[in-house]
Design a protein around this motif. Structure first.
Motif, PDB file in Angstrom:
ATOM      1  N   GLU A 108      44.124 -43.448  -3.025  1.00  0.00           N
ATOM      2  CA  GLU A 108      45.191 -44.299  -3.543  1.00  0.00           C
ATOM      3  C   GLU A 108      44.849 -45.762  -3.339  1.00  0.00           C
ATOM      4  N   HIS A 109      44.054 -46.030  -2.326  1.00  0.00           N
ATOM      5  CA  HIS A 109      43.570 -47.378  -2.054  1.00  0.00           C
ATOM      6  C   HIS A 109      42.191 -47.234  -1.429  1.00  0.00           C
ATOM      7  N   LEU A 110      41.263 -48.085  -1.842  1.00  0.00           N
ATOM      8  CA  LEU A 110      39.912 -48.037  -1.291  1.00  0.00           C
ATOM      9  C   LEU A 110      39.344 -49.441  -1.315  1.00  0.00           C
ATOM     10  N   HIS A 111      39.059 -49.965  -0.147  1.00  0.00           N
ATOM     11  CA  HIS A 111      38.467 -51.298  -0.034  1.00  0.00           C
ATOM     12  C   HIS A 111      37.225 -51.178   0.837  1.00  0.00           C
ATOM     13  N   VAL A 112      36.105 -51.709   0.355  1.00  0.00           N
ATOM     14  CA  VAL A 112      34.839 -51.665   1.088  1.00  0.00           C
ATOM     15  C   VAL A 112      34.280 -53.084   1.163  1.00  0.00           C
ATOM     16  N   GLU A 113      33.835 -53.451   2.341  1.00  0.00           N
ATOM     17  CA  GLU A 113      33.158 -54.739   2.506  1.00  0.00           C
ATOM     18  C   GLU A 113      32.034 -54.564   3.508  1.00  0.00           C
ATOM     19  N   GLY A 114      31.044 -55.437   3.420  1.00  0.00           N
ATOM     20  CA  GLY A 114      29.935 -55.365   4.359  1.00  0.00           C
ATOM     21  C   GLY A 114      28.785 -56.241   3.930  1.00  0.00           C
TER      22      GLY A 114
END
Length: 83
Positions: free
Chosen positions: A17-23
């Motif tokens: 329903e929500h997906l946030h990726v950082e790196g």
């Protein structure tokens, strides 16, 4: 590996329903909200995410992944918008 590639891999294996990726290309942080996490302990949730990455995690293409794994109810309880 880019954030978009990692997001695509996770989304292909989990209905999020929500997906946030950082790196930075080696170290990643993901916030993942999925109904499939209902009734599962955090370690089980992480195993579900790792399963979506398959060989990418075993071959060290994804070196380090920190995760916040939440159910939609847990996400809402934190004051996050429902999608």
């Amino acid at each position: 590996m880019t954030a978009d590639q990692l997001r695509t891999l996770i989304a292909a294996g989990l209905s999020c329903e929500h997906l946030h990726v950082e790196g930075d290309g080696r170290h990643w942080f993901a916030t993942i909200v999925a109904a499939g996490f209902e009734g599962r302990r955090p370690i089980q949730r992480h195993q579900m995410v790792y399963a979506t990455l398959g060989e990418k995690i075993r071959n060290d293409e994804v070196h380090a992944l920190s995760m916040k794994t939440l159910t939609p109810a847990e996400w809402a309880a934190q004051g996050r918008p429902q999608h």
